[in-house]
Scaffold this motif. Sequence first.
Motif, short mmCIF file in Angstrom:
data_model
loop_
_atom_site.label_atom_id
_atom_site.label_comp_id
_atom_site.label_asym_id
_atom_site.label_seq_id
_atom_site.Cartn_x
_atom_site.Cartn_y
_atom_site.Cartn_z
N ARG A 219 0.83 -1.21 0.00
CA ARG A 219 0.00 0.00 0.00
C ARG A 219 0.86 1.26 0.00
NH1 ARG A 219 -4.58 -2.05 4.39
NH2 ARG A 219 -5.87 -3.19 2.88
N THR A 220 1.97 1.22 0.73
CA THR A 220 2.87 2.37 0.74
C THR A 220 3.49 2.57 -0.64
OG1 THR A 220 3.39 2.05 3.09
CG2 THR A 220 4.94 3.36 1.79
N GLN B 261 2.28 1.65 -3.52
CA GLN B 261 1.26 2.13 -4.44
C GLN B 261 0.94 3.60 -4.19
OE1 GLN B 261 0.10 -0.19 -6.80
NE2 GLN B 261 -0.58 1.68 -7.82
N ALA B 262 0.87 3.99 -2.93
CA ALA B 262 0.58 5.39 -2.59
C ALA B 262 1.68 6.31 -3.09
CB ALA B 262 0.42 5.53 -1.07
N ASP C 282 1.31 6.44 -7.01
CA ASP C 282 0.11 7.18 -7.42
C ASP C 282 0.26 8.67 -7.14
OD1 ASP C 282 -1.07 4.83 -8.24
OD2 ASP C 282 -2.33 4.61 -6.45
N THR C 283 0.79 9.00 -5.96
CA THR C 283 0.97 10.41 -5.60
C THR C 283 1.99 11.07 -6.51
OG1 THR C 283 0.41 9.95 -3.29
CG2 THR C 283 1.62 11.98 -3.73
N VAL D 103 3.20 11.99 0.87
CA VAL D 103 2.77 10.70 1.40
C VAL D 103 3.10 10.57 2.89
CG1 VAL D 103 2.89 8.18 1.04
CG2 VAL D 103 3.08 9.71 -0.90
#
Length: 214
Positions: A17-18, A20-21, A24-25, A47
């Motif tokens: 999740r980190t 991906q974040a 994406d960011t 993030v």
Amino acid sequence: MSEETPGTGLRELKKQRTRQALSDTAIELFLRRGFDEVSVADVAAAVEVSKPTLFRYFPTKEDLALHRISDHQGEAARVVRERCAGQAPLAALRMHFHERLDARDPVTGLCDVPEVLAYRDMLYSTPSLQARLMLYSAEDERALAEALVQTGPADEVTAKLAAAQIVAVHHVLARTNWHRLAADRLTGAVVRTAHADADRAFDLLDSGLSAISR
């Protein structure tokens, strides 16, 4: 696209999740402000992680941008390895490309989602990202050549020559579709032309690469 998979432990899930974040960011910031105008520190701050933490996930700024297409790395090799028994490698690759066209997969260039078009514009207008894409292509060629040797009758040199041509054809078709959409909206006629172009390209490959087309 989420990387989460069933049975993933909580620690690994948090890492996914980190990652991906961060990606994406970063892409959101790159598209809004421009790739060269956004620093790694900007992404980390957005993030709420440290720069060292970011670098544990992505060694370079370019990796942040290209993570979105990383699941396509080695795709041609996977298609060759997983093809049906008795199916020629080129036939499997042809069928796969047509399927991706029908799915409007961005990797084929036949996707008119505004964010996808903006993302492709960024990739092909940023020198450092173009250089990294060349490395991706080289790795795709290596993996495909290896798959052709291991699953078919091609010798090493023939496999390398074939892989270079196949990867190049994929890039030409994708760029052609991308430029076509930049000048026109996605219509049935555009889709039919993209399929016809793909068949023409694979017909040419088929006529010159008999070692892997039978």
